[in-house]
Design an enzyme around this catalytic site. Structure first.
Site, PDB file in Angstrom:
ATOM      1  N   THR A  42       0.838  -1.193   0.000  1.00 29.89           N
ATOM      2  CA  THR A  42       0.000   0.000   0.000  1.00 29.89           C
ATOM      3  C   THR A  42       0.876   1.247   0.000  1.00 29.89           C
ATOM      4  O   THR A  42       0.657   2.184  -0.771  1.00 29.89           O
ATOM      5  CB  THR A  42      -0.871   0.014   1.287  1.00 29.89           C
ATOM      6  OG1 THR A  42      -1.628  -1.194   1.340  1.00 29.89           O
ATOM      7  CG2 THR A  42      -1.791   1.212   1.320  1.00 29.89           C
ATOM      8  N   GLY A 145      -1.099  -6.628   5.274  1.00 30.22           N
ATOM      9  CA  GLY A 145      -1.523  -5.232   5.303  1.00 30.22           C
ATOM     10  C   GLY A 145      -3.004  -5.011   5.509  1.00 30.22           C
ATOM     11  O   GLY A 145      -3.710  -5.802   6.157  1.00 30.22           O
ATOM     12  N   SER A 146      -3.475  -3.928   4.914  1.00 29.12           N
ATOM     13  CA  SER A 146      -4.864  -3.514   5.148  1.00 29.12           C
ATOM     14  C   SER A 146      -5.452  -2.941   3.866  1.00 29.12           C
ATOM     15  O   SER A 146      -4.740  -2.704   2.891  1.00 29.12           O
ATOM     16  CB  SER A 146      -4.901  -2.440   6.234  1.00 29.12           C
ATOM     17  OG  SER A 146      -4.212  -1.281   5.792  1.00 29.12           O
ATOM     18  N   HIS A 446      21.098  28.471  15.060  1.00 31.05           N
ATOM     19  CA  HIS A 446      20.267  29.656  14.801  1.00 31.05           C
ATOM     20  C   HIS A 446      20.579  30.204  13.415  1.00 31.05           C
ATOM     21  O   HIS A 446      21.745  30.303  13.057  1.00 31.05           O
ATOM     22  CB  HIS A 446      20.552  30.735  15.844  1.00 31.05           C
ATOM     23  CG  HIS A 446      19.814  32.007  15.566  1.00 31.05           C
ATOM     24  ND1 HIS A 446      18.467  32.139  15.840  1.00 31.05           N
ATOM     25  CD2 HIS A 446      20.214  33.175  15.009  1.00 31.05           C
ATOM     26  CE1 HIS A 446      18.073  33.354  15.476  1.00 31.05           C
ATOM     27  NE2 HIS A 446      19.107  33.997  14.959  1.00 31.05           N
TER      28      HIS A 446
END
Ligand code: FAD
Ligand code: NAD
Length: 467
Positions: A42, A145-146, A446
């Site tokens: 995915t 997975g999904s 900085h």
């Protein structure tokens, strides 16, 4: 070539492919099985990578359209969506080819087809065409997975009522885009199309955006998305969608109300979460236990109830994130090779790639309050940071939550420019058990955005300088 392996991994998403590479590096004879033509799952094919490619392109367009003039640059940008998609496809292809190259380099043998567990230590690979191949292995890893889920009454037709997969390939900017679910996918993909000109209306069941995020972040995000002209319907339950000739009707109710309301969109993106993918896996053949939501049940070492079968990544639930799947893949490989493997679930960052970006690690303020943990909080805005001012990216803040007694960092929540990169410092800090004072005493260059992190740490010990 023998089809007998030490390890067979089903699925080549971030969990599976990383696990395979690590197994091979540790000297295990390793095979992967992938049903898609390309590797990467995915994440690489239809998730993290293409969505970030479109977020980048649409953000550049938005900057050119809206922000360049603040810098004294006059341009009149237009969108060439076909080129945008082509670039995205190239980015995806270069990533998926990269995984194929890594398999080759590490000696991982790849099989294409549906992988099913068909017996003890046995995986059958069934390709779209041709004969099935039977693989045997001492260890089988489920990394399947999904996939997107939907809600009752909302039928995905892939054209007008769609998931993230189709929302990555719209060939025209929808005039009116309805998004169901104000979670990560809803707001990332909503941002892409909003920036490219769609009027985006979001429907969310909870009463806030990103219900899982720290409340202060959720509130700041809401303010920012409203400024970006998103429309929100919060605390509503979508009842159903109806296809019409000239649009799609979204029918919803405010929570607790009887009266139905309607909204008409050109496209509806359903982004209400994802469900574990065990279709065709044959989990039942060997009796691999799933929980009542369909996730593969594992112990703390990713072992299922069946000896020799393990599971990692989205299919086991928890945070559905690529790097969580990867870390599980590496830890499991180490464990299979007889080494210690560990994942620190308390230090897994989450990033939402909207503008402003959102990033977090550890506990939210609400979680600490609910658990009765005494904590102190420090916060610093980007508004007071020199680099952020120079960049015209002044929205957002960094918030650090530290233990009231020990000063150890318990959670960090950020919203602002490139916070997805800034969070890494705090993940490392948490891994090393750092205190807020450790961060406050560390020199930060900085002018950088990282100074906001230091100032937030200084704020937790009451010593903020620049605000
Ligand atoms: P997956 O990546 O889902 O891979 C599973 C693989 O298994 C697939 O290739 C599938 O084809 C294969 N498979 C399944 N069943 C079989 C079978 N029986 N036989 C053979 N092969 C099989 N996460 C992030 O961390 N950052 C992000 O920015 C991010 N963005 C996202 C954006 C979108 C739009 C989406 C949808 C998701 C996003 N995610 C992101 C989530 C991330 O993609 C997942 O958490 C991650 O891919 C899970 O990895 P996995 O290896 O568990 O499974
Ligand atoms: P999500 O869990 O992030 O959000 C789903 C949202 O839908 C929630 O806010 C929920 O309250 C809402 N919802 C659920 N049912 C609803 C209903 N009936 N009506 C209205 N709203 C409803 O899920 P997602 O956005 O679909 O993403 C899925 C997974 O993919 C997430 O777990 C996420 O971690 C992962 N992902 C991660 C990234 C990233 O890391 N940047 C990007 C995209 C996806």
């Amino acid at each position: 070539m023998s089809n007998s392996f030490d390890v067979v991994i089903i699925g080549t998403g971030p969990g599976g492919y990383v696990c395979a590479i690590r197994c091979a590096q540790l000297g295990l004879k390793t095979a992967v099985v992938e049903r898609w033509p390309t590797f990467g799952g995915t994440c690489l094919n239809v998730g993290c990578i293409p969505s970030k490619a479109l977020l980048e392109s649409s953000e550049l367009f938005h900057r050119a359209e809206v922000e360049f003039k603040k810098h004294g640059i006059a341009v009149d940008p237009t969108i060439d969506l076909a080129t945008m998609h082509k670039r995205k496809d190239r980015v995806v292809a270069s990533n998926t080819r990269g995984v194929a190259g890594l398999f080759k380099k590490n000696g991982v043998i790849a099989f294409h087809g549906l992988g099913s567990i068909t017996g003890a230590g046995q995986v059958t690979v069934t390709p779209d065409e041709g004969d099935a191949t039977v693989l045997t292995a001492e260890h089988i890893v489920i990394a399947t997975g999904s996939e997107p889920s939907s809600i009752p009454g909302v039928d995905l037709d892939g054209a007008r009522v769609v998931t993230s997969t189709e929302a990555l390939t719209f060939d025209a900017v929808p005039e009116r885009l309805a998004v169901i679910g104000a979670g990560v996918i809803g707001m990332e993909m909503g941002s892409v199309w909003n920036r490219l000109g769609a009027k985006v209306t979001v429907f969310e069941y909870q009463d806030r955006l990103f219900p899982f995020a720290d409340k202060d972040v959720s509130k700041a995000a809401m303010k920012s998305f409203r400024k970006q002209k998103f429309a929100f319907n919060l605390g509503v339950a979508v009842q159903r969608t109806e296809l019409m000739d000239d649009g799609v009707k979204v029918i919803f109710k405010a929570k607790g109300a009887d009266e139905e309301q309607e909204f008409v969109a050109d496209k509806v993106l359903v982004a209400v979460g994802r469900r574990p993918n065990t279709d065709g896996l044959g989990a039942d053949v060997m009796g691999v236990a799933l929980d009542k939501r369909g996730y593969v049940t594992i112990d703390s070492h990713w072992r299922t109830n069946v000896p020799g079968i393990y599971a990692i990544g989205d299919v086991v639930g928890g945070l559905m994130l690529a790097h969580k799947a990867e870390d599980e893949g590496i830890a499991l490989a180490e464990q299979i090779a007889g080494k210690p493997g560990h994942v620190n679930y308390d230090a897994i960052p989450s990033v939402i790639y909207t503008a402003p970006e959102i990033a977090s690690v550890g506990k939210t303020q609400e979680e600490l309050e609910a658990a009765g943990v005494a904590f102190k909080s420090g916060q610093f805005p980007f508004l007071a940071n020199g680099r952020a001012k120079a960049m015209e990216q002044k929205e957002g803040f960094v918030k650090i939550l530290a233990d009231a007694t020990t000063d150890r960092i318990l959670g960090v929540h950020m919203i602002g420019p490139v916070v997805g990169e800034l969070i890494a410092e705090m993940v490392l800090a948490m891994e090393f058990g750092a205190t807020a004072e450790d961060i406050a005493r560390t020199c930060h260059a900085h002018p950088t955005l990282s100074e906001v992190v230091r100032e937030a740490a200084l704020d937790t010990i009451g010593r903020v300088i620049h605000f």
